[in-house]
Design a protein around this motif. Structure first.
Motif, mmCIF file in Angstrom:
data_model
loop_
_atom_site.group_PDB
_atom_site.id
_atom_site.type_symbol
_atom_site.label_atom_id
_atom_site.label_comp_id
_atom_site.label_asym_id
_atom_site.label_seq_id
_atom_site.Cartn_x
_atom_site.Cartn_y
_atom_site.Cartn_z
ATOM 1 N N PRO A 1 29.902 43.101 30.275
ATOM 2 C CA PRO A 1 31.045 43.760 29.636
ATOM 3 C C PRO A 1 30.743 45.179 29.148
ATOM 4 N N GLY A 2 29.495 45.468 28.836
ATOM 5 C CA GLY A 2 29.132 46.809 28.388
ATOM 6 C C GLY A 2 29.375 47.885 29.435
ATOM 7 N N HIS A 3 29.524 47.498 30.690
ATOM 8 C CA HIS A 3 29.797 48.457 31.770
ATOM 9 C C HIS A 3 31.289 48.611 32.055
ATOM 10 N N ALA A 4 32.120 47.828 31.383
ATOM 11 C CA ALA A 4 33.550 47.788 31.701
ATOM 12 C C ALA A 4 34.227 49.149 31.551
ATOM 13 N N ARG A 5 33.936 49.867 30.479
ATOM 14 C CA ARG A 5 34.615 51.158 30.277
ATOM 15 C C ARG A 5 34.319 52.120 31.428
ATOM 16 N N ARG A 6 33.078 52.194 31.858
ATOM 17 C CA ARG A 6 32.723 53.093 32.967
ATOM 18 C C ARG A 6 33.491 52.706 34.226
ATOM 19 N N TRP A 7 33.521 51.413 34.542
ATOM 20 C CA TRP A 7 34.229 50.980 35.753
ATOM 21 C C TRP A 7 35.732 51.169 35.605
ATOM 22 N N TYR A 8 36.250 50.908 34.427
ATOM 23 C CA TYR A 8 37.676 51.097 34.185
ATOM 24 C C TYR A 8 38.071 52.552 34.441
ATOM 25 N N GLU A 9 37.263 53.471 33.954
ATOM 26 C CA GLU A 9 37.572 54.901 34.086
ATOM 27 C C GLU A 9 37.384 55.437 35.499
ATOM 28 N N PRO B 1 49.527 32.772 41.422
ATOM 29 C CA PRO B 1 48.154 32.566 41.868
ATOM 30 C C PRO B 1 47.146 33.004 40.797
ATOM 31 N N ALA B 2 47.549 33.968 39.967
ATOM 32 C CA ALA B 2 46.761 34.428 38.820
ATOM 33 C C ALA B 2 47.641 35.376 38.017
ATOM 34 N N TRP B 3 47.481 35.377 36.719
ATOM 35 C CA TRP B 3 48.240 36.276 35.836
ATOM 36 C C TRP B 3 47.289 37.349 35.324
ATOM 37 N N VAL B 4 47.021 38.355 36.163
ATOM 38 C CA VAL B 4 46.078 39.411 35.798
ATOM 39 C C VAL B 4 46.609 40.786 36.191
ATOM 40 N N SER B 5 46.038 41.801 35.565
ATOM 41 C CA SER B 5 46.231 43.189 35.949
ATOM 42 C C SER B 5 44.978 43.591 36.722
ATOM 43 N N TRP B 6 45.145 44.383 37.764
ATOM 44 C CA TRP B 6 44.039 44.715 38.672
ATOM 45 C C TRP B 6 43.683 46.194 38.633
ATOM 46 N N ARG B 7 42.405 46.488 38.897
ATOM 47 C CA ARG B 7 41.922 47.855 39.139
ATOM 48 C C ARG B 7 40.875 47.762 40.251
ATOM 49 N N TYR B 8 40.713 48.865 40.996
ATOM 50 C CA TYR B 8 39.713 48.842 42.064
ATOM 51 C C TYR B 8 39.310 50.245 42.473
ATOM 52 N N LEU C 1 54.442 41.559 35.394
ATOM 53 C CA LEU C 1 53.553 41.591 36.556
ATOM 54 C C LEU C 1 53.475 42.990 37.142
ATOM 55 N N TYR C 2 54.471 43.809 36.859
ATOM 56 C CA TYR C 2 54.520 45.149 37.422
ATOM 57 C C TYR C 2 53.760 46.157 36.575
ATOM 58 N N VAL C 3 53.155 45.698 35.482
ATOM 59 C CA VAL C 3 52.302 46.568 34.685
ATOM 60 C C VAL C 3 51.029 46.786 35.473
ATOM 61 N N THR C 4 50.743 48.033 35.788
ATOM 62 C CA THR C 4 49.518 48.311 36.537
ATOM 63 C C THR C 4 48.426 48.871 35.642
ATOM 64 N N ASP C 5 48.767 49.108 34.389
ATOM 65 C CA ASP C 5 47.789 49.646 33.471
ATOM 66 C C ASP C 5 48.228 49.316 32.046
ATOM 67 N N PHE C 6 47.298 48.965 31.193
ATOM 68 C CA PHE C 6 47.602 48.751 29.782
ATOM 69 C C PHE C 6 46.370 49.103 28.976
ATOM 70 N N ALA C 7 46.475 49.058 27.662
ATOM 71 C CA ALA C 7 45.391 49.498 26.786
ATOM 72 C C ALA C 7 44.070 48.844 27.173
ATOM 73 N N PHE C 8 43.036 49.636 27.170
ATOM 74 C CA PHE C 8 41.714 49.156 27.545
ATOM 75 C C PHE C 8 41.070 48.393 26.385
ATOM 76 N N VAL C 9 40.627 47.175 26.657
ATOM 77 C CA VAL C 9 39.803 46.396 25.738
ATOM 78 C C VAL C 9 38.658 45.875 26.594
ATOM 79 N N ASP C 10 37.443 46.342 26.322
ATOM 80 C CA ASP C 10 36.323 46.075 27.233
ATOM 81 C C ASP C 10 36.103 44.608 27.554
ATOM 82 N N PHE C 11 36.144 43.708 26.587
ATOM 83 C CA PHE C 11 35.831 42.312 26.881
ATOM 84 C C PHE C 11 36.969 41.570 27.577
ATOM 85 N N TRP C 12 38.118 42.222 27.773
ATOM 86 C CA TRP C 12 39.190 41.622 28.564
ATOM 87 C C TRP C 12 38.928 41.815 30.053
ATOM 88 N N TRP C 13 38.200 42.862 30.419
ATOM 89 C CA TRP C 13 38.031 43.247 31.817
ATOM 90 C C TRP C 13 36.770 42.660 32.427
#
Length: 185
Positions: free
Chosen positions: A128-136, A73-80, A96-108
């Motif tokens: 995208p400039g807010h991605a790091r804050r939301w990721y963390e 349905p989609a090939w993505v990693s999720w956070r919430y 698909l079982y990767v729940t976390d990988f290296a942070f790259v802001d413009f990917w998220w």
């Protein structure tokens, strides 16, 4: 809508003709289905590129689609969190079982949880400039077993566990029940 190029170990991959700043899983919407969260693309090439194969980024070529044969349905990693839902394309080779990988802001991409499903993402996503804050401030959304009634044919592998926020969690935030669309094999 793009061109085929040869890139390193990937071989032949497809590069879309898109404007600067474009990213995968941004022009479309999320819908709940019997197989999990489905990306419904607004792009004419989305029927293939978001459901078969993976996206990766190359500094020289930009975003590239690496074709694949397995549907998802989609090939993505999720956070919430209670406030936001976010996702990033799963690059080739990532499980698909990767729940976390290296942070790259413009990917998220992150959106308010209350605006997560059924609306055009590009109109509600944080910059995208807010991605790091939301990721963390979010946690990975682990994969779940498929909730659909579809079962593989004898001798075929079981369907993978697609991830994303639990539908009940989203229902509580958006204030309405989610009626899953049925995916027909």
């Amino acid at each position: 809508y793009g061109e085929w190029v040869t890139v390193g170990s990937y071989g032949n991959v497809w590069r879309p003709r898109v404007p600067a700043g474009w990213r995968p899983y941004y022009y479309g919407r999320w819908e709940w289905t019997t197989e999990g969260w489905l990306w419904v693309s607004d792009e004419p090439f989305g029927w293939a590129t978001y459901h078969y194969g993976r996206w990766t980024y190359d500094r020289g070529f930009g975003w590239l689609w690496v074709p694949g044969f397995q549907w998802a349905p989609a090939w993505v990693s999720w956070r919430y969190s209670g406030d936001v839902v976010g996702w990033a394309p799963l690059a080739p080779g990532l499980s698909l079982y990767v729940t976390d990988f290296a942070f790259v802001d413009f990917w998220w991409t992150f959106v308010p949880t209350v605006r997560f499903c059924g609306v055009p993402i590009h109109g509600v996503a944080y910059a995208p400039g807010h991605a790091r804050r939301w990721y963390e401030t979010t946690r990975p959304a682990p994969p779940r077993p498929s909730s659909g009634s579809w079962r593989p044919a004898p001798g075929r592998p079981a369907p993978p566990a697609w991830g994303g926020p639990a539908p009940r969690f989203v229902e509580e935030r958006v204030g309405r029940p989610l009626r899953p669309a049925r995916i027909v094999p």
